[in-house]
Design an enzyme around this catalytic site. Sequence first.
Site, PDB file in Angstrom:
ATOM      1  N   ARG A  33       0.768  -1.227   0.137  1.00 55.64           N
ATOM      2  CA  ARG A  33       0.043  -0.039   0.011  1.00 55.64           C
ATOM      3  C   ARG A  33       0.873   1.247  -0.055  1.00 55.64           C
ATOM      4  NH1 ARG A  33      -3.539  -3.620  -0.472  1.00 55.64           N
ATOM      5  NH2 ARG A  33      -5.171  -4.253   1.132  1.00 55.64           N
ATOM      6  N   GLU A 177     -13.900 -14.372   9.369  1.00 57.48           N
ATOM      7  CA  GLU A 177     -13.857 -13.781   8.154  1.00 57.48           C
ATOM      8  C   GLU A 177     -13.396 -14.718   6.813  1.00 57.48           C
ATOM      9  OE1 GLU A 177     -10.880 -10.676   7.325  1.00 57.48           O
ATOM     10  OE2 GLU A 177     -11.566 -10.034   5.344  1.00 57.48           O
ATOM     11  N   LYS A 219     -17.276 -11.493   9.104  1.00 56.66           N
ATOM     12  CA  LYS A 219     -16.882 -10.742   8.257  1.00 56.66           C
ATOM     13  C   LYS A 219     -16.622 -11.261   6.796  1.00 56.66           C
ATOM     14  CE  LYS A 219     -13.066  -7.628   7.081  1.00 56.66           C
ATOM     15  NZ  LYS A 219     -12.281  -6.613   7.742  1.00 56.66           N
ATOM     16  N   SER A 270     -14.397  -4.956   1.825  1.00 56.61           N
ATOM     17  CA  SER A 270     -14.342  -4.384   0.480  1.00 56.61           C
ATOM     18  C   SER A 270     -13.756  -5.220  -0.542  1.00 56.61           C
ATOM     19  CB  SER A 270     -14.074  -2.946   0.677  1.00 56.61           C
ATOM     20  OG  SER A 270     -12.671  -2.843   0.844  1.00 56.61           O
ATOM     21  N   GLY A 271     -12.824  -5.887  -0.138  1.00 54.88           N
ATOM     22  CA  GLY A 271     -12.237  -6.894  -1.369  1.00 54.88           C
ATOM     23  C   GLY A 271     -11.622  -6.472  -2.646  1.00 54.88           C
ATOM     24  N   GLY A 272     -11.298  -5.200  -2.663  1.00 56.81           N
ATOM     25  CA  GLY A 272     -11.029  -4.694  -4.066  1.00 56.81           C
ATOM     26  C   GLY A 272     -12.183  -3.814  -4.867  1.00 56.81           C
ATOM     27  N   ARG A 301      -9.432  -0.902   2.570  1.00 56.38           N
ATOM     28  CA  ARG A 301      -9.119  -0.152   1.281  1.00 56.38           C
ATOM     29  C   ARG A 301     -10.305   0.654   1.019  1.00 56.38           C
ATOM     30  NH1 ARG A 301      -7.645  -5.109  -2.330  1.00 56.38           N
ATOM     31  NH2 ARG A 301      -9.021  -6.086  -0.551  1.00 56.38           N
TER      32      ARG A 301
END
Length: 351
Positions: A33, A177, A219, A270-272, A301
């Site tokens: 990141r 998750e 999650k 959010s996973g992209g 993200r």
Amino acid sequence: MDIELLKKTAKQMVAPGKGILAADESSGTCQKRFESVGVPCTEENRRAYRETLLTADGLEQYISGVILYDETIRQETNEGEAFAAVLEKKGILPGIKVDTGAKELALHPGEKVTEGLDGLRERLAEYKTLGARFAKWRAVITIGKDLPSPACIHANAHAMARYAALCQEAGIVPMVEPEILIDGDHNIERCYEISTATLKKTFEELAGQDVAVEGVILKTSMVIAGKQAKSAEGGSSSGGQSGMEEVAKETIRAFKETLPAGLTGVAFLSGGQTDEQATEHLNAMNATGKLPWPLSFSYGRALQNPVLKIWAESPNANIAKAQAALLFRSKMNSLATQGRYSSEMEKERPY
Ligand code: 13P
């Protein structure tokens, strides 16, 4: 097991209008990141960036909990106040990532199993003294040709159940998750099939270890076509990118098929997805009316993208601007948990 404490914490995590900030990137993920915005990934830069996130004034209006990483829960502000104490003062629950990463699954090329059970009881006891009230464990499921295997789903679900049991024993809420990756060219139906199989197995294994779902937060990812699925005009259920209503409908349908009624809540990753997509999809689900569980967010993200970019432009000068971006995205997602967001509101962006 102190079920009343677990229930109370879990409810607080998905309280009306609130969601979770995932700031638990491992140093490896942080490296990626930071590299993308041209900032050296030193311990001090990671600390300074996290301080910017956690000290945003008024964050508690929208955020109920923050997931921290092992390094972060041991860090302090410039003034010497522990990050966990900063959060507690605001009434925000400190959380901690406790898995040690997804590793290659033996005999299953292209698949992963998450590790971290060895010594977890002792680590949880220490994290509790450092202020952790909930913990996260991420399992990764890949969709591909002949993937995922039943072995991958089973191994991950079983590990999550054992982690969740250890958390509950320690009085820490497990945030379980299973992430079905958005990478791939699969359609939304295939994602639906894999999501339901994964969730079903996860809750079977949790029940098998006597984990109380009233003290669990799920999650997970939304039911959505793969990022490389060929675009079909307007989105389509048989191919191409998914439409907003379709994601909302299929995700709720998958949950109704697999989630136990007693589960305290769901917080999506959010996973992209883009920042706006993540907000829109969450809003569309909550706009459908009464659901059996609160549906909230636990975005990394989708909350941090603009914040990191602004901060990186000038880490010392841009703190207030970066915090304004975090508050804005947090507010948009808070509204989305109530079905009160509209894309028109993006015009008010402070960035
Ligand atoms: P993203 O929202 O960036 O997917 O991160 C959430 C998370 O905590 C993944 O484990």
